[in-house]
Design a protein around this motif. Sequence first.
Motif, mmCIF file in Angstrom:
data_model
loop_
_atom_site.group_PDB
_atom_site.id
_atom_site.type_symbol
_atom_site.label_atom_id
_atom_site.label_comp_id
_atom_site.label_asym_id
_atom_site.label_seq_id
_atom_site.Cartn_x
_atom_site.Cartn_y
_atom_site.Cartn_z
ATOM 1 N N ALA A 63 0.835 -1.212 0.000
ATOM 2 C CA ALA A 63 0.000 0.000 0.000
ATOM 3 C C ALA A 63 0.862 1.251 0.000
ATOM 4 O O ALA A 63 0.566 2.228 -0.702
ATOM 5 N N LEU A 64 1.937 1.219 0.791
ATOM 6 C CA LEU A 64 2.817 2.384 0.859
ATOM 7 C C LEU A 64 3.537 2.611 -0.467
ATOM 8 O O LEU A 64 3.743 3.753 -0.883
ATOM 9 N N ALA A 65 3.901 1.535 -1.147
ATOM 10 C CA ALA A 65 4.538 1.671 -2.462
ATOM 11 C C ALA A 65 3.529 2.112 -3.518
ATOM 12 O O ALA A 65 3.872 2.840 -4.458
ATOM 13 N N ALA A 66 2.283 1.687 -3.364
ATOM 14 C CA ALA A 66 1.260 2.003 -4.364
ATOM 15 C C ALA A 66 0.848 3.463 -4.334
ATOM 16 O O ALA A 66 0.499 4.033 -5.379
ATOM 17 N N VAL A 67 0.869 4.087 -3.155
ATOM 18 C CA VAL A 67 0.374 5.460 -3.038
ATOM 19 C C VAL A 67 1.147 6.421 -3.937
ATOM 20 O O VAL A 67 0.535 7.126 -4.763
ATOM 21 N N PRO A 68 2.477 6.521 -3.845
ATOM 22 C CA PRO A 68 3.170 7.466 -4.747
ATOM 23 C C PRO A 68 3.058 7.080 -6.219
ATOM 24 O O PRO A 68 2.995 7.956 -7.095
ATOM 25 N N CYS A 69 3.041 5.770 -6.496
ATOM 26 C CA CYS A 69 2.902 5.338 -7.894
ATOM 27 C C CYS A 69 1.570 5.789 -8.479
ATOM 28 O O CYS A 69 1.498 6.265 -9.623
ATOM 29 N N CYS A 70 0.498 5.653 -7.689
ATOM 30 C CA CYS A 70 -0.835 6.023 -8.185
ATOM 31 C C CYS A 70 -1.010 7.539 -8.256
ATOM 32 O O CYS A 70 -1.764 8.043 -9.099
ATOM 33 N N LEU A 71 -0.331 8.267 -7.365
ATOM 34 C CA LEU A 71 -0.392 9.726 -7.457
ATOM 35 C C LEU A 71 0.313 10.224 -8.711
ATOM 36 O O LEU A 71 -0.140 11.172 -9.355
ATOM 37 N N ALA A 72 1.441 9.571 -9.051
ATOM 38 C CA ALA A 72 2.187 9.973 -10.241
ATOM 39 C C ALA A 72 1.553 9.436 -11.517
ATOM 40 O O ALA A 72 1.552 10.119 -12.552
ATOM 41 N N MET A 73 1.009 8.216 -11.448
ATOM 42 C CA MET A 73 0.400 7.569 -12.624
ATOM 43 C C MET A 73 -0.952 6.994 -12.222
ATOM 44 O O MET A 73 -1.055 5.823 -11.858
ATOM 45 N N PRO A 74 -2.002 7.778 -12.233
ATOM 46 C CA PRO A 74 -3.319 7.336 -11.752
ATOM 47 C C PRO A 74 -3.846 6.086 -12.441
ATOM 48 O O PRO A 74 -4.646 5.348 -11.848
ATOM 49 N N PHE A 75 -3.428 5.823 -13.666
ATOM 50 C CA PHE A 75 -3.944 4.649 -14.372
ATOM 51 C C PHE A 75 -3.494 3.338 -13.725
ATOM 52 O O PHE A 75 -4.034 2.272 -14.034
ATOM 53 N N LEU A 76 -2.513 3.392 -12.805
ATOM 54 C CA LEU A 76 -2.055 2.187 -12.116
ATOM 55 C C LEU A 76 -2.922 1.847 -10.899
ATOM 56 O O LEU A 76 -2.767 0.780 -10.317
ATOM 57 N N SER A 77 -3.830 2.746 -10.534
ATOM 58 C CA SER A 77 -4.639 2.526 -9.326
ATOM 59 C C SER A 77 -5.448 1.227 -9.384
ATOM 60 O O SER A 77 -5.469 0.473 -8.407
ATOM 61 N N PRO A 78 -6.139 0.895 -10.497
ATOM 62 C CA PRO A 78 -6.871 -0.378 -10.539
ATOM 63 C C PRO A 78 -5.961 -1.600 -10.388
ATOM 64 O O PRO A 78 -6.349 -2.593 -9.764
ATOM 65 N N PHE A 79 -4.754 -1.524 -10.941
ATOM 66 C CA PHE A 79 -3.817 -2.646 -10.839
ATOM 67 C C PHE A 79 -3.423 -2.897 -9.390
ATOM 68 O O PHE A 79 -3.520 -4.029 -8.890
ATOM 69 N N PHE A 80 -2.986 -1.837 -8.696
ATOM 70 C CA PHE A 80 -2.605 -1.999 -7.292
ATOM 71 C C PHE A 80 -3.823 -2.351 -6.442
ATOM 72 O O PHE A 80 -3.724 -3.133 -5.493
ATOM 73 N N GLY A 81 -4.974 -1.759 -6.775
ATOM 74 C CA GLY A 81 -6.169 -2.067 -6.012
ATOM 75 C C GLY A 81 -6.538 -3.534 -6.086
ATOM 76 O O GLY A 81 -6.965 -4.125 -5.092
ATOM 77 N N CYS A 82 -6.357 -4.149 -7.242
ATOM 78 C CA CYS A 82 -6.668 -5.572 -7.404
ATOM 79 C C CYS A 82 -5.773 -6.437 -6.528
ATOM 80 O O CYS A 82 -6.232 -7.372 -5.866
ATOM 81 N N ILE A 83 -4.474 -6.126 -6.500
ATOM 82 C CA ILE A 83 -3.542 -6.906 -5.672
ATOM 83 C C ILE A 83 -3.850 -6.716 -4.192
ATOM 84 O O ILE A 83 -3.883 -7.691 -3.409
ATOM 85 N N LEU A 84 -4.090 -5.481 -3.790
ATOM 86 C CA LEU A 84 -4.379 -5.210 -2.379
ATOM 87 C C LEU A 84 -5.674 -5.889 -1.937
ATOM 88 O O LEU A 84 -5.767 -6.374 -0.800
#
Length: 403
Positions: free
Chosen positions: A360-381
Amino acid sequence: MLYYGGMMPCSRAKPCRSLLPLEAADSVCGTISSNPVKTASGHSYVSQLRLSSVEGQAAGACIRSQAEGCISVLLPVRFVESRYPGRIAARTGAQGLCCEAGARLCCSGRWEPESGLFLVSTVSDGSFPAGIAGTIARFRAACRIAFRRLLYGWGDAGGLALSLLAGAREYTEPELGDSFRNAGLSHILALSGMHLSFFSGLACSLWSRVFGRRYAFLAQLAGISCFIWFAGATPSLVRAGISALIMVLCGLVSCKSPGSLAVLAATFMIHLLLRPGDLGTAAAELSYGALLGILLCARRLERIAARWIPPAAARALAASAGAQIATAPLSLKLFGSVMPAGIVASLAVSPMVSAFMSLALAAVPCCLAMPFLSPFFGCILKGIYKVTACTVSFFAKVPPLEL
């Protein structure tokens, strides 16, 4: 005149001083000094308000008086959640009202002596004071609201991440919270030394990889300070922060490493001087009791457990058992029961939670910089969340020992 009432933990715990008794006050103004905490009913929040003035009727006249000290206020949910994603904004002029720590509030209502709370009916202001302190508080509030909006898109998994990373449980499923409590795992959701060690170690590791081990203590101090500032100074988190600061400073001056009990004793004295109101809370008592149990019992229990299970598992199991043994009398007094399943449950759930927090901590900056990655990280989480929730629910079915 000196009036006492509604004293709750505050960073500078003082009795409420004013010319008007709280029983006669129908309006109070001040600054929020703690994150609002949702009540069990879910209809309101409790927060600490550092008073600046009170107003009310006394002797047939309307009196407005300066005041100081902290009281507990019960805020309707529509005011606190007016800016939260997925919540219905208040329709009473409170749209955009900020109820984060550092904000100024003017509350109308009445004082209830039985509960020691000021029951709020209407709220106004919500601004931040001018100056550096107000700017920092405004920035913190904006960060916490933005954090909520990002994690809200991850559903239940985002609610758990928000609880672990920011100490906010507004989006944590009630059933999951009950399962953690019934399984004896409430300490995992309560911000404490485990969370602080995670962020401190992460900051130190990142610094060491980029700049080397030199001055790594600066990264540790930054990680500790930033997490407490962002998540809020809860009693257990303050205890962990003081202990970590003592250890870092001892390493910095190259003095002999102090014993763990000595560090705990020094932490208690510093905590008592800085925030005396904290030490009367159940959170602080359980936090200090659990750590004392680990220091006194864990080593002996580890030697016994190591005969049958691997050393790493024996160490974790002994620490969990030591904390349970030391806090059992207090748990019986406060809750009337003890959850022995927590000894084994902690061994199974803690690694899952650590992995969940790391991702989750790694996903937050990635999703802020590249919002299109949010569904990908959300699925894993969500996948890790489901496994964790099922494991916690399994241990929650173990019946507690009741008094």
